[in-house]
Design a protein around this motif. Sequence first.
Motif, PDB file in Angstrom:
ATOM      1  N   MET A 196       0.859  -1.181   0.000  1.00  0.00           N
ATOM      2  CA  MET A 196       0.000   0.000   0.000  1.00  0.00           C
ATOM      3  C   MET A 196       0.900   1.237   0.000  1.00  0.00           C
ATOM      4  O   MET A 196       1.855   1.312   0.752  1.00  0.00           O
ATOM      5  CB  MET A 196      -0.898  -0.036   1.235  1.00  0.00           C
ATOM      6  N   THR A 197       0.585   2.194  -0.832  1.00  0.00           N
ATOM      7  CA  THR A 197       1.391   3.408  -0.917  1.00  0.00           C
ATOM      8  C   THR A 197       1.086   4.337   0.256  1.00  0.00           C
ATOM      9  O   THR A 197       0.059   4.195   0.932  1.00  0.00           O
ATOM     10  CB  THR A 197       1.118   4.170  -2.227  1.00  0.00           C
ATOM     11  N   THR A 198       1.963   5.292   0.470  1.00  0.00           N
ATOM     12  CA  THR A 198       1.751   6.279   1.522  1.00  0.00           C
ATOM     13  C   THR A 198       0.467   7.050   1.269  1.00  0.00           C
ATOM     14  O   THR A 198      -0.307   7.315   2.195  1.00  0.00           O
ATOM     15  CB  THR A 198       2.946   7.248   1.584  1.00  0.00           C
ATOM     16  N   ARG A 199       0.218   7.362   0.021  1.00  0.00           N
ATOM     17  CA  ARG A 199      -1.007   8.091  -0.321  1.00  0.00           C
ATOM     18  C   ARG A 199      -2.249   7.277   0.041  1.00  0.00           C
ATOM     19  O   ARG A 199      -3.207   7.810   0.592  1.00  0.00           O
ATOM     20  CB  ARG A 199      -0.987   8.432  -1.805  1.00  0.00           C
ATOM     21  N   GLU A 200      -2.211   5.983  -0.268  1.00  0.00           N
ATOM     22  CA  GLU A 200      -3.347   5.118   0.070  1.00  0.00           C
ATOM     23  C   GLU A 200      -3.536   5.016   1.583  1.00  0.00           C
ATOM     24  O   GLU A 200      -4.661   5.033   2.075  1.00  0.00           O
ATOM     25  CB  GLU A 200      -3.153   3.731  -0.543  1.00  0.00           C
ATOM     26  N   LEU A 201      -2.419   4.921   2.317  1.00  0.00           N
ATOM     27  CA  LEU A 201      -2.509   4.894   3.784  1.00  0.00           C
ATOM     28  C   LEU A 201      -3.116   6.185   4.315  1.00  0.00           C
ATOM     29  O   LEU A 201      -3.929   6.165   5.239  1.00  0.00           O
ATOM     30  CB  LEU A 201      -1.124   4.671   4.396  1.00  0.00           C
ATOM     31  N   LEU A 202      -2.710   7.294   3.741  1.00  0.00           N
ATOM     32  CA  LEU A 202      -3.238   8.585   4.167  1.00  0.00           C
ATOM     33  C   LEU A 202      -4.740   8.662   3.911  1.00  0.00           C
ATOM     34  O   LEU A 202      -5.508   9.083   4.779  1.00  0.00           O
ATOM     35  CB  LEU A 202      -2.515   9.724   3.455  1.00  0.00           C
ATOM     36  N   PHE A 203      -5.173   8.234   2.733  1.00  0.00           N
ATOM     37  CA  PHE A 203      -6.602   8.236   2.430  1.00  0.00           C
ATOM     38  C   PHE A 203      -7.374   7.311   3.377  1.00  0.00           C
ATOM     39  O   PHE A 203      -8.483   7.625   3.802  1.00  0.00           O
ATOM     40  CB  PHE A 203      -6.855   7.845   0.979  1.00  0.00           C
ATOM     41  N   GLN A 204      -6.773   6.187   3.725  1.00  0.00           N
ATOM     42  CA  GLN A 204      -7.410   5.269   4.667  1.00  0.00           C
ATOM     43  C   GLN A 204      -7.573   5.937   6.034  1.00  0.00           C
ATOM     44  O   GLN A 204      -8.624   5.840   6.666  1.00  0.00           O
ATOM     45  CB  GLN A 204      -6.577   3.999   4.793  1.00  0.00           C
ATOM     46  N   GLU A 205      -6.538   6.618   6.491  1.00  0.00           N
ATOM     47  CA  GLU A 205      -6.619   7.312   7.774  1.00  0.00           C
ATOM     48  C   GLU A 205      -7.662   8.419   7.724  1.00  0.00           C
ATOM     49  O   GLU A 205      -8.421   8.617   8.668  1.00  0.00           O
ATOM     50  CB  GLU A 205      -5.253   7.885   8.175  1.00  0.00           C
ATOM     51  N   LEU A 206      -7.712   9.155   6.634  1.00  0.00           N
ATOM     52  CA  LEU A 206      -8.703  10.221   6.503  1.00  0.00           C
ATOM     53  C   LEU A 206     -10.119   9.665   6.535  1.00  0.00           C
ATOM     54  O   LEU A 206     -11.027  10.271   7.117  1.00  0.00           O
ATOM     55  CB  LEU A 206      -8.472  11.014   5.219  1.00  0.00           C
ATOM     56  N   ALA A 207     -10.322   8.510   5.924  1.00  0.00           N
ATOM     57  CA  ALA A 207     -11.652   7.892   5.916  1.00  0.00           C
ATOM     58  C   ALA A 207     -12.090   7.502   7.327  1.00  0.00           C
ATOM     59  O   ALA A 207     -13.284   7.502   7.638  1.00  0.00           O
ATOM     60  CB  ALA A 207     -11.656   6.673   5.001  1.00  0.00           C
ATOM     61  N   ASN A 208     -11.127   7.214   8.196  1.00  0.00           N
ATOM     62  CA  ASN A 208     -11.437   6.799   9.559  1.00  0.00           C
ATOM     63  C   ASN A 208     -11.428   7.957  10.560  1.00  0.00           C
ATOM     64  O   ASN A 208     -11.571   7.745  11.751  1.00  0.00           O
ATOM     65  CB  ASN A 208     -10.435   5.733  10.020  1.00  0.00           C
ATOM     66  N   THR A 209     -11.240   9.162  10.072  1.00  0.00           N
ATOM     67  CA  THR A 209     -11.125  10.327  10.943  1.00  0.00           C
ATOM     68  C   THR A 209     -12.471  11.039  11.040  1.00  0.00           C
ATOM     69  O   THR A 209     -13.135  11.272  10.040  1.00  0.00           O
ATOM     70  CB  THR A 209     -10.065  11.305  10.383  1.00  0.00           C
ATOM     71  N   SER A 210     -12.851  11.386  12.276  1.00  0.00           N
ATOM     72  CA  SER A 210     -14.112  12.098  12.468  1.00  0.00           C
ATOM     73  C   SER A 210     -14.022  13.493  11.855  1.00  0.00           C
ATOM     74  O   SER A 210     -12.939  14.029  11.636  1.00  0.00           O
ATOM     75  CB  SER A 210     -14.441  12.215  13.958  1.00  0.00           C
ATOM     76  N   ASP A 211     -15.179  14.081  11.583  1.00  0.00           N
ATOM     77  CA  ASP A 211     -15.214  15.423  10.999  1.00  0.00           C
ATOM     78  C   ASP A 211     -14.508  16.431  11.895  1.00  0.00           C
ATOM     79  O   ASP A 211     -13.859  17.354  11.411  1.00  0.00           O
ATOM     80  CB  ASP A 211     -16.659  15.865  10.756  1.00  0.00           C
ATOM     81  N   GLU A 212     -14.627  16.277  13.219  1.00  0.00           N
ATOM     82  CA  GLU A 212     -13.987  17.200  14.156  1.00  0.00           C
ATOM     83  C   GLU A 212     -12.468  17.158  14.030  1.00  0.00           C
ATOM     84  O   GLU A 212     -11.791  18.168  14.185  1.00  0.00           O
ATOM     85  CB  GLU A 212     -14.386  16.876  15.585  1.00  0.00           C
ATOM     86  N   LEU A 213     -11.928  15.973  13.783  1.00  0.00           N
ATOM     87  CA  LEU A 213     -10.482  15.833  13.669  1.00  0.00           C
ATOM     88  C   LEU A 213      -9.976  16.077  12.255  1.00  0.00           C
ATOM     89  O   LEU A 213      -8.802  16.260  12.031  1.00  0.00           O
ATOM     90  CB  LEU A 213     -10.061  14.425  14.112  1.00  0.00           C
ATOM     91  N   LEU A 214     -10.886  16.094  11.304  1.00  0.00           N
ATOM     92  CA  LEU A 214     -10.500  16.219   9.910  1.00  0.00           C
ATOM     93  C   LEU A 214      -9.956  17.602   9.560  1.00  0.00           C
ATOM     94  O   LEU A 214      -9.020  17.723   8.773  1.00  0.00           O
ATOM     95  CB  LEU A 214     -11.689  15.885   9.009  1.00  0.00           C
ATOM     96  N   LEU A 215     -10.495  18.658  10.160  1.00  0.00           N
ATOM     97  CA  LEU A 215     -10.059  20.008   9.828  1.00  0.00           C
ATOM     98  C   LEU A 215      -8.559  20.215  10.051  1.00  0.00           C
ATOM     99  O   LEU A 215      -7.864  20.685   9.144  1.00  0.00           O
ATOM    100  CB  LEU A 215     -10.870  21.055  10.585  1.00  0.00           C
ATOM    101  N   PRO A 216      -7.996  19.845  11.217  1.00  0.00           N
ATOM    102  CA  PRO A 216      -6.548  20.016  11.373  1.00  0.00           C
ATOM    103  C   PRO A 216      -5.747  19.184  10.378  1.00  0.00           C
ATOM    104  O   PRO A 216      -4.708  19.628   9.889  1.00  0.00           O
ATOM    105  CB  PRO A 216      -6.274  19.554  12.809  1.00  0.00           C
ATOM    106  N   VAL A 217      -6.237  18.002  10.047  1.00  0.00           N
ATOM    107  CA  VAL A 217      -5.542  17.166   9.070  1.00  0.00           C
ATOM    108  C   VAL A 217      -5.559  17.840   7.703  1.00  0.00           C
ATOM    109  O   VAL A 217      -4.542  17.888   7.003  1.00  0.00           O
ATOM    110  CB  VAL A 217      -6.170  15.758   9.003  1.00  0.00           C
TER     111      VAL A 217
END
Length: 82
Positions: free
Chosen positions: A1-22
């Motif tokens: 899995m590429t770094t980009r794919e890992l990042l997208f996976q983490e973003l998918a699992n991140t709540s909206d509240e935590l998404l803004l800082p990311v």
Amino acid sequence: MTTRELLFQELANTSDELLLPVLQFLQFLKTHPIQSAELELDTLETIISLRQGLAEFDRGEGLPATQALEELRHRLQIPPRP
């Protein structure tokens, strides 16, 4: 899995509240590109760690920074600041 794919996976699992800082961090990366794969991996690990730490606080499991630093000083046997 590429770094980009890992990042997208983490973003998918991140709540909206935590998404803004990311997203703000990703905007920073867009304007300041990472030059090395090692730095890119470190950046991804940092994002994941921050997300996990914020989730711990959401669950009531986190420690205040002052308490965490005091515990770290104790473990490393660093004398307290005056």
